[in-house]
Design a protein around this motif. Structure first.
Motif, PDB file in Angstrom:
ATOM      1  N   ALA A   8       0.725  -1.146  -0.087  1.00 33.10           N
ATOM      2  CA  ALA A   8       0.026  -0.201  -0.097  1.00 33.10           C
ATOM      3  C   ALA A   8       0.887   1.272  -0.126  1.00 33.10           C
ATOM      4  CB  ALA A   8      -0.898   0.003   1.204  1.00 33.10           C
ATOM      5  N   GLU A   9       1.825   1.223   0.849  1.00 31.84           N
ATOM      6  CA  GLU A   9       2.905   2.160   0.763  1.00 31.84           C
ATOM      7  C   GLU A   9       3.501   2.757  -0.534  1.00 31.84           C
ATOM      8  OE1 GLU A   9       5.212   2.213   4.214  1.00 31.84           O
ATOM      9  OE2 GLU A   9       3.768   2.190   5.677  1.00 31.84           O
ATOM     10  N   LEU A  10       3.860   1.519  -1.211  1.00 31.70           N
ATOM     11  CA  LEU A  10       4.720   1.714  -2.261  1.00 31.70           C
ATOM     12  C   LEU A  10       3.798   2.136  -3.421  1.00 31.70           C
ATOM     13  CD1 LEU A  10       6.791  -1.620  -2.245  1.00 31.70           C
ATOM     14  CD2 LEU A  10       7.913   0.952  -2.108  1.00 31.70           C
ATOM     15  N   ILE A  11       2.684   1.595  -3.399  1.00 29.75           N
ATOM     16  CA  ILE A  11       1.596   2.164  -4.567  1.00 29.75           C
ATOM     17  C   ILE A  11       1.135   3.483  -4.356  1.00 29.75           C
ATOM     18  CG2 ILE A  11      -0.688   1.842  -5.156  1.00 29.75           C
ATOM     19  CD1 ILE A  11      -0.542  -1.228  -4.618  1.00 29.75           C
ATOM     20  N   ASP A  12       1.147   3.997  -3.068  1.00 28.01           N
ATOM     21  CA  ASP A  12       0.780   5.407  -2.923  1.00 28.01           C
ATOM     22  C   ASP A  12       2.140   6.302  -3.369  1.00 28.01           C
ATOM     23  OD1 ASP A  12      -0.795   7.389  -1.683  1.00 28.01           O
ATOM     24  OD2 ASP A  12       0.661   7.883  -0.116  1.00 28.01           O
ATOM     25  N   ASN A  13       3.239   5.714  -3.025  1.00 30.34           N
ATOM     26  CA  ASN A  13       4.240   6.677  -3.460  1.00 30.34           C
ATOM     27  C   ASN A  13       4.559   6.596  -4.812  1.00 30.34           C
ATOM     28  OD1 ASN A  13       6.908   7.856  -3.376  1.00 30.34           O
ATOM     29  ND2 ASN A  13       8.019   5.675  -4.011  1.00 30.34           N
ATOM     30  N   GLN A  17       4.212   9.792  -7.487  1.00 26.97           N
ATOM     31  CA  GLN A  17       5.179  10.247  -8.834  1.00 26.97           C
ATOM     32  C   GLN A  17       4.901  10.186 -10.133  1.00 26.97           C
ATOM     33  OE1 GLN A  17       9.130   8.183  -8.693  1.00 26.97           O
ATOM     34  NE2 GLN A  17       8.298   7.567  -6.430  1.00 26.97           N
ATOM     35  N   ALA A  18       3.589   9.336 -10.444  1.00 24.67           N
ATOM     36  CA  ALA A  18       3.190   9.203 -11.673  1.00 24.67           C
ATOM     37  C   ALA A  18       2.249  10.523 -11.915  1.00 24.67           C
ATOM     38  CB  ALA A  18       2.416   8.112 -11.902  1.00 24.67           C
ATOM     39  N   SER A  19       1.672  10.997 -11.125  1.00 21.63           N
ATOM     40  CA  SER A  19       0.600  12.101 -11.175  1.00 21.63           C
ATOM     41  C   SER A  19       1.408  13.336 -11.270  1.00 21.63           C
ATOM     42  CB  SER A  19      -0.269  12.314  -9.873  1.00 21.63           C
ATOM     43  OG  SER A  19      -0.916  11.114  -9.689  1.00 21.63           O
ATOM     44  N   ALA A  20       2.646  13.399 -10.988  1.00 23.10           N
ATOM     45  CA  ALA A  20       3.480  14.509 -11.092  1.00 23.10           C
ATOM     46  C   ALA A  20       4.191  14.687 -12.533  1.00 23.10           C
ATOM     47  CB  ALA A  20       4.497  14.747  -9.822  1.00 23.10           C
ATOM     48  N   GLN A  21       4.263  13.613 -13.128  1.00 25.50           N
ATOM     49  CA  GLN A  21       5.176  13.558 -14.425  1.00 25.50           C
ATOM     50  C   GLN A  21       4.098  13.480 -15.701  1.00 25.50           C
ATOM     51  OE1 GLN A  21       8.275  13.999 -14.275  1.00 25.50           O
ATOM     52  NE2 GLN A  21       8.395  13.801 -12.179  1.00 25.50           N
ATOM     53  N   LYS A  22       4.738  13.643 -16.723  1.00 25.38           N
ATOM     54  CA  LYS A  22       4.029  13.555 -18.136  1.00 25.38           C
ATOM     55  C   LYS A  22       5.122  13.166 -19.175  1.00 25.38           C
ATOM     56  CE  LYS A  22      -0.070  16.433 -17.829  1.00 25.38           C
ATOM     57  NZ  LYS A  22      -0.835  17.582 -18.325  1.00 25.38           N
ATOM     58  N   GLY A  23       4.466  12.242 -20.169  1.00 25.60           N
ATOM     59  CA  GLY A  23       5.086  12.146 -21.432  1.00 25.60           C
ATOM     60  C   GLY A  23       6.385  11.013 -21.060  1.00 25.60           C
ATOM     61  N   THR A  24       7.320  11.391 -21.608  1.00 29.40           N
ATOM     62  CA  THR A  24       8.687  10.514 -21.445  1.00 29.40           C
ATOM     63  C   THR A  24       9.099  10.417 -19.991  1.00 29.40           C
ATOM     64  OG1 THR A  24       9.222  11.422 -23.514  1.00 29.40           O
ATOM     65  CG2 THR A  24      10.944  10.345 -22.368  1.00 29.40           C
ATOM     66  N   ALA A  25       8.538  11.442 -19.175  1.00 25.93           N
ATOM     67  CA  ALA A  25       9.248  11.198 -17.908  1.00 25.93           C
ATOM     68  C   ALA A  25       8.599  10.056 -17.102  1.00 25.93           C
ATOM     69  CB  ALA A  25       9.059  12.609 -17.371  1.00 25.93           C
ATOM     70  N   LEU A  26       7.726   9.901 -17.412  1.00 27.78           N
ATOM     71  CA  LEU A  26       6.897   8.532 -16.934  1.00 27.78           C
ATOM     72  C   LEU A  26       7.624   7.301 -16.996  1.00 27.78           C
ATOM     73  CD1 LEU A  26       3.019   9.454 -17.699  1.00 27.78           C
ATOM     74  CD2 LEU A  26       4.106   9.257 -15.592  1.00 27.78           C
ATOM     75  N   THR A  34       8.303  -1.248 -12.076  1.00 28.78           N
ATOM     76  CA  THR A  34       8.128  -2.640 -12.389  1.00 28.78           C
ATOM     77  C   THR A  34       9.334  -3.305 -11.941  1.00 28.78           C
ATOM     78  OG1 THR A  34       8.952  -1.838 -14.715  1.00 28.78           O
ATOM     79  CG2 THR A  34       6.477  -2.073 -14.190  1.00 28.78           C
ATOM     80  N   SER A  35      10.479  -2.551 -11.588  1.00 25.34           N
ATOM     81  CA  SER A  35      11.805  -3.162 -11.008  1.00 25.34           C
ATOM     82  C   SER A  35      11.734  -3.648  -9.630  1.00 25.34           C
ATOM     83  CB  SER A  35      12.925  -2.567 -11.550  1.00 25.34           C
ATOM     84  OG  SER A  35      12.683  -2.271 -12.810  1.00 25.34           O
ATOM     85  N   HIS A  36      10.874  -2.878  -8.774  1.00 25.84           N
ATOM     86  CA  HIS A  36      10.622  -2.816  -7.440  1.00 25.84           C
ATOM     87  C   HIS A  36      10.724  -4.226  -6.893  1.00 25.84           C
ATOM     88  CE1 HIS A  36      10.246  -1.692  -2.982  1.00 25.84           C
ATOM     89  NE2 HIS A  36      10.731  -0.598  -3.551  1.00 25.84           N
ATOM     90  N   PRO A  37      11.545  -4.766  -5.968  1.00 20.70           N
ATOM     91  CA  PRO A  37      11.262  -6.131  -5.459  1.00 20.70           C
ATOM     92  C   PRO A  37      10.279  -6.535  -4.751  1.00 20.70           C
ATOM     93  CG  PRO A  37      13.238  -4.941  -4.091  1.00 20.70           C
ATOM     94  CD  PRO A  37      12.636  -4.123  -5.526  1.00 20.70           C
ATOM     95  N   SER A  38       9.691  -5.344  -4.132  1.00 17.34           N
ATOM     96  CA  SER A  38       8.263  -5.621  -3.235  1.00 17.34           C
ATOM     97  C   SER A  38       7.224  -5.174  -3.666  1.00 17.34           C
ATOM     98  CB  SER A  38       8.768  -4.885  -1.801  1.00 17.34           C
ATOM     99  OG  SER A  38      10.027  -5.470  -1.159  1.00 17.34           O
ATOM    100  N   LEU A  39       7.035  -4.759  -5.001  1.00 15.07           N
ATOM    101  CA  LEU A  39       5.810  -4.187  -5.560  1.00 15.07           C
ATOM    102  C   LEU A  39       5.282  -5.298  -6.697  1.00 15.07           C
ATOM    103  CD1 LEU A  39       3.710  -1.928  -5.723  1.00 15.07           C
ATOM    104  CD2 LEU A  39       4.905  -0.844  -7.400  1.00 15.07           C
ATOM    105  N   PHE A  40       3.899  -5.819  -6.397  1.00 15.33           N
ATOM    106  CA  PHE A  40       3.407  -6.663  -7.345  1.00 15.33           C
ATOM    107  C   PHE A  40       1.891  -6.429  -7.682  1.00 15.33           C
ATOM    108  CE2 PHE A  40       6.540  -8.978  -4.468  1.00 15.33           C
ATOM    109  CZ  PHE A  40       7.291  -9.677  -5.243  1.00 15.33           C
ATOM    110  N   ALA A  41       1.517  -5.194  -7.443  1.00 21.24           N
ATOM    111  CA  ALA A  41       0.387  -4.773  -7.815  1.00 21.24           C
ATOM    112  C   ALA A  41       0.537  -3.401  -8.804  1.00 21.24           C
ATOM    113  CB  ALA A  41      -0.584  -4.783  -6.741  1.00 21.24           C
ATOM    114  N   PHE A  42      -0.139  -3.221  -9.700  1.00 17.48           N
ATOM    115  CA  PHE A  42      -0.167  -2.001 -10.569  1.00 17.48           C
ATOM    116  C   PHE A  42      -1.277  -1.280 -10.995  1.00 17.48           C
ATOM    117  CE2 PHE A  42       3.363  -5.204 -11.063  1.00 17.48           C
ATOM    118  CZ  PHE A  42       4.581  -4.313 -10.711  1.00 17.48           C
ATOM    119  N   SER A  43      -2.258  -1.727 -10.569  1.00 17.99           N
ATOM    120  CA  SER A  43      -3.564  -1.495 -11.098  1.00 17.99           C
ATOM    121  C   SER A  43      -4.002   0.180 -10.888  1.00 17.99           C
ATOM    122  CB  SER A  43      -5.128  -2.225 -10.799  1.00 17.99           C
ATOM    123  OG  SER A  43      -4.830  -2.383  -9.497  1.00 17.99           O
ATOM    124  N   GLU A  44      -3.564   0.396  -9.518  1.00 18.12           N
ATOM    125  CA  GLU A  44      -3.753   1.816  -9.089  1.00 18.12           C
ATOM    126  C   GLU A  44      -2.969   2.533  -9.916  1.00 18.12           C
ATOM    127  OE1 GLU A  44      -3.225  -0.613  -7.147  1.00 18.12           O
ATOM    128  OE2 GLU A  44      -4.871  -0.669  -5.525  1.00 18.12           O
TER     129      GLU A  44
END
Length: 260
Positions: A8-13, A17-26, A34-44
């Motif tokens: 939950a904390e990783l997803i929120d973080n 980050q994604a909300s603050a970026q656009k285009g190539t920066a994303l 997608t490389s983080h060793p502890s993150l396994f959910a991406f729908s949010e």
């Protein structure tokens, strides 16, 4: 910290980050997620408006990568690698972990041969090391490695993001389960009612038997008393009985003459 809270904390973080970026920066945000060793959910993260805006643009490849990690497997990547960027080692590891979770959704006993084919693993030792070190130690699955039967018995597996259209199927499955549970509950209630009825009938029958036994006992006692009374009557009324004995006592006794 447990895995759910960490997720939950990783997803929120990453959502921030994604909300603050656009285009190539994303691209860098998606690569890190997608490389983080502890993150396994991406729908949010997929639901972030700036991510959705990548659709149909020159940067849509980043969106496809995120969709792959949300819903796809290693086999899906190999089938579409020509239209996707090359994955870094951490992404390859993550996608293979997610592949195990996908396989565990439909089968709780995973044959080694199937796992080796899906994960591009060449031997059993390498496969078992991967399952132990990268899956069980990571906390995303629990199970038993059966070397004799050459299979992995799943006891627990973390869930993945729902794929498009999967929600309706899940709702239908839950509705069917609820209907089955309701029918089972009605059946159990009927069985309980039947058992209660039989218990009451048994108690009633037992009471009737006990009452009958008491009646028989009383009847036998009365008959025994009658028999004993009649026996006494017979004794006192027989010739030579008590009356005759009394008469005999009233008769004068004969004297014996002394012997000479």
């Amino acid at each position: 910290m447990d895995i759910e809270q960490n997720q939950a904390e990783l997803i929120d973080n990453f959502v921030k980050q994604a909300s603050a970026q656009k285009g190539t920066a994303l691209g860098s945000v998606i690569l890190e997620a997608t490389s983080h060793p502890s993150l396994f959910a991406f729908s949010e993260i997929l639901a972030v408006p700036t991510i959705a805006e990548l659709e149909g643009t020159e940067n849509s490849v980043y969106l496809k990568v995120l969709q792959l990690f949300a819903h796809g497997t290693w086999s899906d990547y190999k089938s579409n690698c020509s239209s996707l960027p090359q994955l870094v080692p951490d992404q390859v590891l993550k996608l293979k972990q997610l592949t195990v979770l996908t396989l565990a959704e439909t089968n709780k006993v995973l044959p080694y041969d199937e796992l080796m084919m899906e994960l591009d693993v060449t031997n059993v030792r390498e496969l078992e090391d991967f399952l132990i070190n990268e899956c069980m130690y990571a906390g995303i699955v629990r199970g038993k490695l059966d070397q004799l039967r050459r299979c992995f018995e799943i006891q627990f597996a973390a869930g993945r993001d729902l794929r498009p259209g999967q929600l309706g199927s899940m709702i239908q499955t839950l509705s069917n389960w609820l209907g089955t549970s309701d029918n089972l509950l009605v059946s159990i209630q009927e069985e309980i009612k039947w058992a209660d009825t039989m218990s009451e009938l048994d108690k009633k029958h037992r009471k009737e038997v006990e009452d009958r036994v008491e009646e028989v006992k009383k009847s036998l006692s009365v008959k025994q008393a009658e028999v004993e009374f009649r026996g006494l009557e017979d004794i006192y009324s027989e010739p030579g009985g008590v009356m005759d004995y009394e008469e005999d006592r009233s008769r004068p006794k004969r004297r014996r003459h002394p012997r000479s």
